[in-house]
Design a protein around this motif. Structure first.
Motif, short mmCIF file in Angstrom:
data_model
loop_
_atom_site.label_atom_id
_atom_site.label_comp_id
_atom_site.label_asym_id
_atom_site.label_seq_id
_atom_site.Cartn_x
_atom_site.Cartn_y
_atom_site.Cartn_z
N TYR A 163 -38.18 -11.86 62.85
CA TYR A 163 -38.07 -13.61 62.40
C TYR A 163 -39.23 -14.24 62.54
O TYR A 163 -40.25 -13.82 63.73
N ILE A 164 -39.78 -15.12 61.69
CA ILE A 164 -41.22 -15.63 61.61
C ILE A 164 -40.72 -17.22 60.83
O ILE A 164 -39.91 -17.28 60.38
N ASP A 165 -41.37 -18.35 61.69
CA ASP A 165 -41.60 -19.37 61.86
C ASP A 165 -42.74 -20.09 61.42
O ASP A 165 -43.36 -18.85 62.05
N SER A 166 -42.84 -21.14 61.23
CA SER A 166 -43.97 -21.87 61.02
C SER A 166 -45.40 -21.67 62.13
O SER A 166 -46.32 -22.12 61.84
N THR A 167 -44.34 -21.28 63.68
CA THR A 167 -45.16 -21.28 65.14
C THR A 167 -46.10 -20.18 64.39
O THR A 167 -47.36 -19.78 64.34
N LYS A 204 -40.17 -7.94 55.95
CA LYS A 204 -39.08 -7.65 54.49
C LYS A 204 -38.66 -9.46 54.08
O LYS A 204 -39.74 -10.47 53.81
N ASN A 205 -37.65 -8.76 53.03
CA ASN A 205 -37.30 -10.50 52.10
C ASN A 205 -37.44 -11.71 52.63
O ASN A 205 -37.94 -12.53 52.11
N ASN A 206 -36.72 -11.98 53.50
CA ASN A 206 -37.24 -13.08 54.19
C ASN A 206 -38.99 -13.60 54.63
O ASN A 206 -39.00 -15.03 54.73
N ILE A 207 -39.08 -12.44 54.84
CA ILE A 207 -40.28 -12.93 56.00
C ILE A 207 -41.00 -13.35 54.22
O ILE A 207 -42.07 -14.08 54.77
N LYS A 208 -41.64 -12.21 53.80
CA LYS A 208 -42.32 -12.33 52.22
C LYS A 208 -42.10 -13.94 50.88
O LYS A 208 -42.11 -14.32 51.47
N ARG A 209 -40.32 -14.13 51.63
CA ARG A 209 -40.04 -15.30 51.16
C ARG A 209 -40.58 -16.64 51.49
O ARG A 209 -40.79 -17.43 50.90
N LEU A 210 -40.94 -16.60 53.09
CA LEU A 210 -41.06 -18.20 53.63
C LEU A 210 -43.31 -18.08 53.42
O LEU A 210 -43.01 -18.28 53.68
N PHE A 211 -43.60 -16.42 52.96
CA PHE A 211 -44.66 -16.85 52.43
C PHE A 211 -45.16 -17.39 51.41
O PHE A 211 -46.04 -17.81 50.77
N ASN A 212 -43.86 -16.42 50.40
CA ASN A 212 -44.31 -17.77 49.09
C ASN A 212 -44.40 -18.71 49.31
O ASN A 212 -44.90 -19.94 48.53
N ASP A 216 -24.43 -14.87 52.91
CA ASP A 216 -24.86 -13.68 52.95
C ASP A 216 -26.46 -13.60 53.86
O ASP A 216 -25.95 -14.72 53.90
N TYR A 217 -26.97 -12.62 54.01
CA TYR A 217 -27.58 -12.53 54.79
C TYR A 217 -28.59 -13.27 55.07
O TYR A 217 -29.19 -13.99 56.00
N GLU A 218 -28.95 -13.12 53.73
CA GLU A 218 -30.60 -13.87 53.47
C GLU A 218 -30.57 -15.05 53.36
O GLU A 218 -31.46 -16.01 53.92
N VAL A 219 -29.66 -15.86 53.19
CA VAL A 219 -29.59 -17.09 53.21
C VAL A 219 -29.35 -17.40 54.42
O VAL A 219 -30.35 -17.91 55.30
N ILE A 220 -28.45 -16.48 55.41
CA ILE A 220 -28.69 -16.85 57.53
C ILE A 220 -30.09 -16.55 57.60
O ILE A 220 -30.28 -17.29 58.92
#
Ligand SMILES: Nc1ncnc2c1ncn2[C@@H]1O[C@H](COP(=O)(O)OP(=O)(O)O)[C@@H](O)[C@H]1O
Ligand SMILES: Nc1ncnc2c1ncn2[C@@H]1O[C@H](COP(=O)(O)OP(=O)(O)O)[C@@H](O)[C@H]1O
Lengths: 131, 103, 131, 103
Positions: free
Chosen positions: D55-59, D84-92, C33-37
């Motif tokens: 995209y964001i990571d620990s840096t 975006k969701n993936n970034i929110k997830r990282l913040f969580n 999935d996109y999110e996993v990627i």
């Protein structure tokens, strides 16, 4: 600048898009134009297609991407059968055939193109695109 | 991303198809088989809408040449519509712009 | 299925997007999935960042992508200093600091995570994402 | 693709910026330097529009934590908008959702 990226791929068609994607990011990092990147994708795929279709390599082949300030050098190396390049004929564009276009396309799209191959001894395709 | 044939319109002596995605060593057979199937019933002109064809190489071009050979005998032709610049360039290099109708 | 793709990258930040793009195509080929990627891109980057920032590797590091039917295994190998993992402390999330989040993020995002490192003897990060 | 700061609106005690692209090891300094520059004049609240942050990571997260430390002393805060969701997830995962205002 002279940086080398090396990629080893299984000799299977389903991984050719990995080769394409690599050349695409690398050329994009070098600020090459969109149209040039499209040509690079075709050229690398033609070489990879040939490895998969003709080389009879056992498991993997290798691609070197050499990033220089003024050009991108790409070398596709397989460890398969090789072939007799002396017997190679350019396609007759007046009488198109279903096959035999790959090397010709690479040569047309790239700035430089070299092939090193020996019957029974693998093939190295070297292509260069100037920035 | 892979390849899809999103539309097939058969009408009189022309069949129009739209190819979406990448026509490469993994996917050219999808197009070949579909076109063979169409021509099995009746030899017609083929018009290919390439608006959303993002990639083609010699494996895909080979399919089109094979199809052309099949239909040329009955004086039918292949037209390529809306191809992107990079794809047009490939057709020019390989001389296909002279044997296909490029619109 | 058990296919291996190997990528050798220069130890320079400007090539980390190549690692990201590779994991992205490979995982996409596996229909992840996109999110996993997105998570995989972050995880691999954290490992590559560490090679570049901490390992003091001379020139290149290596990434193996091992594609299995039910999982993607990614191994990031450097040939640098290594470190004493016995001294590693998980970040205190109540008192956030500017650094120290990388390994913790990999561990959180991936299904499995292992590290092999010795002072003076390089580091191998192994991460697994199930399909 | 790299990173750009496309908008900076300074108003009273809040500064809103929009970050577009990938905030990684190659680009986080662009954001750090811009925010340091803003805070040099005056410590204000920071609102970051992440609508086009892909995209964001620990840096990148490290930069934001550093900035928060600077402004927290004067009881200012960092808000994250439209992530975006993936970034929110990282913040969580990293507990930042508790120390930043996530909108
Ligand atoms: N890597 C390779 N290993 C072995 N033979 C090759 C390789 N690359 C090319 N060849 C030979 O060169 C010929 C021409 O290749 P090409 O121009 O790409 O056309 P096609 O692949 O359609 O035949 C092939 O038919 C094959 O015999
Ligand atoms: N490849 C590596 N080579 C040497 N040291 C490493 C490597 N990866 C991680 N480390 C060590 O582990 C520590 C924790 O890493 P990490 O959790 O990513 O946080 P950070 O990189 O922000 O310090 C690093 O500070 C470093 O000392």
């Amino acid at each position: 600048m002279n940086e080398k990226i090396n990629l080893k791929l299984p000799c299977k068609p389903e991984f050719i898009n990995v080769a394409r994607m690599n050349i695409s990011v690398i050329a994009n990092n070098m600020k090459m134009d969109y149209e040039v990147i499209q040509d690079l994708k075709v050229a690398i795929s033609e070489a990879c297609n040939n490895v998969i279709i003709h080389s009879d390599s056992e498991s993997h082949y290798e691609i070197d991407f050499i990033v220089k300030r003024e050009k991108l050098v790409v070398e596709i190396n397989d460890f398969g059968n090789g072939f007799d390049f002396g017997n190679y004929n350019e396609p007759d564009l007046e009488n198109p055939k279903e096959s035999g276009l790959g090397l010709f396309i690479i040569d047309s799209l790239m700035d430089e193109f070299e092939i090193e191959t020996k019957n029974g001894n693998g093939t190295k395709i070297r292509m260069i695109k100037n920035v | 991303m892979s390849l899809e044939i999103t539309e097939i319109i058969e009408k009189d002596d022309i069949c129009k198809i739209s190819i979406v995605g990448e026509m490469d060593i993994n996917s050219y057979l999808i197009v070949k088989e579909k076109l063979d199937e169409i021509l099995e019933n009746k030899i017609v002109n083929i018009e290919i809408n390439c608006e959303n064809l993002s990639y083609i190489d010699s494996t895909g071009i080979g399919v089109l040449i094979g199809i052309l050979k099949k239909i040329k005998k009955e004086e039918k032709q292949i037209s390529i519509v809306n191809a992107k610049n990079n794809i047009k360039r490939l057709f020019n290099i390989t001389g296909l712009d002279k044997i296909f109708v490029i619109k």
